[in-house]
Design a protein around this motif. Structure first.
Motif, mmCIF file in Angstrom:
data_model
loop_
_atom_site.group_PDB
_atom_site.id
_atom_site.type_symbol
_atom_site.label_atom_id
_atom_site.label_comp_id
_atom_site.label_asym_id
_atom_site.label_seq_id
_atom_site.Cartn_x
_atom_site.Cartn_y
_atom_site.Cartn_z
ATOM 1 N N THR A 1 0.854 -1.233 -0.226
ATOM 2 C CA THR A 1 -0.100 0.161 0.000
ATOM 3 C C THR A 1 0.851 1.503 -0.064
ATOM 4 O O THR A 1 1.861 1.723 0.607
ATOM 5 N N ALA A 2 0.785 2.513 -0.998
ATOM 6 C CA ALA A 2 1.252 3.058 -1.169
ATOM 7 C C ALA A 2 0.186 4.859 -0.685
ATOM 8 O O ALA A 2 -1.007 4.748 -2.187
ATOM 9 N N ALA A 3 0.047 4.915 0.366
ATOM 10 C CA ALA A 3 -1.093 6.199 0.759
ATOM 11 C C ALA A 3 -0.741 7.008 1.049
ATOM 12 O O ALA A 3 -0.059 7.439 1.507
ATOM 13 N N GLY A 4 -1.498 8.378 0.532
ATOM 14 C CA GLY A 4 -1.350 9.937 0.845
ATOM 15 C C GLY A 4 0.009 10.110 0.295
ATOM 16 O O GLY A 4 0.757 10.112 -1.580
ATOM 17 N N LEU A 5 0.538 10.746 1.744
ATOM 18 C CA LEU A 5 2.019 10.818 0.845
ATOM 19 C C LEU A 5 2.813 9.943 0.596
ATOM 20 O O LEU A 5 3.237 10.258 -0.143
ATOM 21 N N GLY A 6 2.826 8.423 0.375
ATOM 22 C CA GLY A 6 3.114 7.400 0.270
ATOM 23 C C GLY A 6 3.181 7.220 -0.477
ATOM 24 O O GLY A 6 3.735 7.398 -2.275
ATOM 25 N N ALA A 7 1.455 7.272 -1.456
ATOM 26 C CA ALA A 7 1.794 7.928 -2.704
ATOM 27 C C ALA A 7 2.050 8.562 -3.481
ATOM 28 O O ALA A 7 2.724 7.923 -4.907
ATOM 29 N N HIS A 8 1.943 9.596 -3.074
ATOM 30 C CA HIS A 8 3.417 10.998 -3.713
ATOM 31 C C HIS A 8 4.856 10.248 -3.122
ATOM 32 O O HIS A 8 5.171 10.695 -4.868
ATOM 33 N N LEU A 9 5.409 10.075 -2.940
ATOM 34 C CA LEU A 9 6.782 9.684 -2.995
ATOM 35 C C LEU A 9 7.126 8.890 -4.225
ATOM 36 O O LEU A 9 7.367 8.678 -4.323
ATOM 37 N N ALA B 1 5.004 -4.224 -7.232
ATOM 38 C CA ALA B 1 4.217 -5.883 -6.744
ATOM 39 C C ALA B 1 2.962 -5.636 -7.004
ATOM 40 O O ALA B 1 1.786 -4.764 -7.429
ATOM 41 N N GLU B 2 2.866 -7.069 -7.348
ATOM 42 C CA GLU B 2 0.905 -7.133 -7.894
ATOM 43 C C GLU B 2 0.288 -6.934 -6.483
ATOM 44 O O GLU B 2 -1.377 -6.528 -6.551
ATOM 45 N N SER B 3 0.596 -7.094 -5.491
ATOM 46 C CA SER B 3 0.057 -7.125 -4.033
ATOM 47 C C SER B 3 -0.291 -5.022 -4.248
ATOM 48 O O SER B 3 -1.044 -4.732 -3.077
ATOM 49 N N ALA B 4 0.311 -4.887 -4.809
ATOM 50 C CA ALA B 4 0.691 -2.848 -4.119
ATOM 51 C C ALA B 4 -0.883 -2.152 -4.473
ATOM 52 O O ALA B 4 -1.145 -2.670 -5.042
ATOM 53 N N ARG B 5 -1.175 -1.080 -4.137
ATOM 54 C CA ARG B 5 -2.016 -0.751 -3.884
ATOM 55 C C ARG B 5 -1.934 1.244 -3.647
ATOM 56 O O ARG B 5 -1.211 1.400 -3.145
ATOM 57 N N PHE B 6 -2.289 1.837 -4.542
ATOM 58 C CA PHE B 6 -2.286 3.562 -4.642
ATOM 59 C C PHE B 6 -3.605 4.187 -4.203
ATOM 60 O O PHE B 6 -4.904 4.236 -4.590
ATOM 61 N N ILE B 7 -3.830 5.367 -3.386
ATOM 62 C CA ILE B 7 -4.693 5.766 -1.885
ATOM 63 C C ILE B 7 -4.460 7.093 -2.294
ATOM 64 O O ILE B 7 -3.747 7.594 -1.520
ATOM 65 N N GLU B 8 -5.584 8.191 -2.918
ATOM 66 C CA GLU B 8 -5.321 9.483 -2.766
ATOM 67 C C GLU B 8 -6.444 9.285 -1.799
ATOM 68 O O GLU B 8 -7.712 10.086 -1.297
ATOM 69 N N VAL B 9 -5.864 8.698 -0.142
ATOM 70 C CA VAL B 9 -6.906 9.051 1.210
ATOM 71 C C VAL B 9 -7.327 9.968 1.123
ATOM 72 O O VAL B 9 -8.013 10.545 2.532
ATOM 73 N N GLY C 1 -3.488 13.064 -16.515
ATOM 74 C CA GLY C 1 -4.639 13.410 -17.377
ATOM 75 C C GLY C 1 -5.422 14.067 -15.936
ATOM 76 O O GLY C 1 -5.843 13.309 -15.122
ATOM 77 N N PRO C 2 -6.261 15.427 -16.553
ATOM 78 C CA PRO C 2 -6.380 16.063 -15.591
ATOM 79 C C PRO C 2 -7.757 14.687 -14.827
ATOM 80 O O PRO C 2 -8.155 15.265 -13.528
ATOM 81 N N HIS C 3 -9.089 14.780 -15.690
ATOM 82 C CA HIS C 3 -9.834 14.336 -15.218
ATOM 83 C C HIS C 3 -9.564 12.882 -13.957
ATOM 84 O O HIS C 3 -10.308 12.420 -13.506
ATOM 85 N N ARG C 4 -8.721 11.995 -14.661
ATOM 86 C CA ARG C 4 -8.325 10.661 -14.147
ATOM 87 C C ARG C 4 -7.605 11.456 -12.504
ATOM 88 O O ARG C 4 -7.949 10.947 -11.399
ATOM 89 N N ALA C 5 -7.266 12.278 -12.213
ATOM 90 C CA ALA C 5 -6.912 13.166 -11.366
ATOM 91 C C ALA C 5 -7.424 13.437 -10.164
ATOM 92 O O ALA C 5 -7.781 12.825 -9.079
ATOM 93 N N LYS C 6 -8.988 13.946 -10.968
ATOM 94 C CA LYS C 6 -9.900 13.905 -9.851
ATOM 95 C C LYS C 6 -10.353 12.961 -9.640
ATOM 96 O O LYS C 6 -10.863 13.164 -8.323
ATOM 97 N N GLU C 7 -10.931 12.139 -10.706
ATOM 98 C CA GLU C 7 -11.450 11.104 -10.018
ATOM 99 C C GLU C 7 -10.780 10.182 -8.796
ATOM 100 O O GLU C 7 -11.439 9.645 -8.145
ATOM 101 N N LEU C 8 -9.428 10.131 -8.874
ATOM 102 C CA LEU C 8 -8.848 9.289 -8.033
ATOM 103 C C LEU C 8 -8.629 10.227 -6.503
ATOM 104 O O LEU C 8 -9.414 10.117 -5.658
ATOM 105 N N MET C 9 -9.077 11.560 -6.548
ATOM 106 C CA MET C 9 -8.462 12.646 -5.375
ATOM 107 C C MET C 9 -9.541 12.861 -5.023
ATOM 108 O O MET C 9 -10.060 12.903 -3.698
ATOM 109 N N PHE C 10 -11.128 12.762 -5.912
ATOM 110 C CA PHE C 10 -12.509 12.822 -5.422
ATOM 111 C C PHE C 10 -13.452 12.058 -4.389
ATOM 112 O O PHE C 10 -13.942 11.793 -3.595
#
Length: 318
Positions: A165-173, A183-191, A212-221
């Motif tokens: 898991t890479a979440a929040g600041l960890g995802a951005h890092l 890894a296949e088990s990895a996940r990214f979360i805009e928490v 892209g902006p639309h996907r970025a907004k989807e992940l963040m919203f």
């Protein structure tokens, strides 16, 4: 190991390993400062020609962790229930709980971003008094943003090997790195949205440029967990590999980077990053000067000689 970060230089590669598996490698201020310093040192060290950033255990990095202790004059909040970077709240009575399918150790206390390290209105601050306007911006500027800038500005290629898991600041890092293996088990979360917060650590800068902006907004919203396979389709990840193959693949990629023309790679990184900000005229001018500078390096001269002599080049990073 110092402060939850293991560091070794091997075969020209600086390996930076987050090592607080009991907290899903959530970043304490000390860890963040150490990472920033090691990335800065890698830029100036001719013996380092590539950097690998990874984590131990089930998580790559669950964000910022208050309970690791504040440092650098940061202000810490009052009591609050610990949270994990994937949205799970950890019960104070112990045991594990789930959030988006990820289990959290009972002692993990990561929270998204650095703003939680700024005092509440009633918490004590150095010298007395309460939080004042400007504290939040200052903590972010000197903390999370400084770390992300250290990755983006590092003169050596930085490879993230995301092991969980890479979440929040960890995802951005991870996303700030030049190349991302997952890894296949990895996940990214805009928490952040789950806490009513605005993304920090350069998220609103990085994600639109990658997806892209639309996907970025989807992940963040929505703040939904993005599995590794979808992250690859979105352009957040270069390659997804089985968990058991992540370390070997990262080592192989890093070895290729470390055997390359290091100064040319640094200039290429700078050109690509700047191209996202500059217009065509500025990009062309930067390219011209990068060529001018690079042609003075031994690696460029070796590359040209190897071409005329019809042999493989041997680059020494200078």
């Amino acid at each position: 190991m110092t402060g939850g970060v293991r560091h070794e230089v091997r075969d020209g590669v600086s390996y930076l390993t987050l090592d607080r598996p009991e907290a899903l490698n959530a970043l304490t201020p000390d860890m963040r400062e150490r990472l920033t310093g090691l990335l800065t040192r890698a830029s100036a060290d001719p013996a380092v020609r590539a950097v690998v950033l990874t984590g131990t255990g089930r998580g790559f990095c669950a964000g910022a962790d208050l309970r690791g202790g504040a440092g650098g004059g940061e202000r810490v909040p009052g009591d609050g229930a610990p949270e994990t970077g994937d949205g799970a709240r950890v019960p104070s009575g112990g045991g594990r709980t789930t959030g988006d399918g990820a289990r959290a150790e009972k002692d993990a206390a990561p929270v998204p971003g650095d703003r939680a390290q700024v005092a509440t209105d009633t918490a004590p601050v150095p010298g007395g008094g309460a939080r004042v306007a400007g504290d939040v911006a200052r903590v972010l500027r000197l903390g999370a943003q400084r770390l992300i800038a250290a990755v983006l500005d590092c003169e050596k290629p930085v490879l993230a090997a995301v092991n969980g898991t890479a979440a929040g600041l960890g995802a951005h890092l991870a996303l700030a790195c030049d190349l991302v293996l997952a890894a296949e088990s990895a996940r990214f979360i805009e928490v952040f949205v789950r806490r009513g917060l605005v993304p920090d650590g350069g998220g609103a800068y990085l994600l639109p440029r990658l997806a892209g902006p639309h996907r970025a907004k989807e992940l963040m919203f929505f703040g939904d967990a993005v599995e590794a396979a979808r992250a690859e389709r979105l352009g957040l990840v270069n390659l997804v590999v089985p968990d058991a193959e992540l370390a070997a693949t990262a080592h192989a990629w890093a070895a290729r980077l470390a055997s390359g023309p290091t100064r040319a790679l640094a200039l290429t990184k700078q050109l690509v990053n700047a191209s996202l900000e500059d217009g065509r005229s500025a990009a062309f001018a930067a390219e011209s000067w990068a060529q001018e500078i690079n042609m003075t390096t031994r690696d460029a001269q070796e590359g040209l000689r190897a071409f005329t002599e019809r042999r493989a080049p041997h680059f020494d990073g200078r």
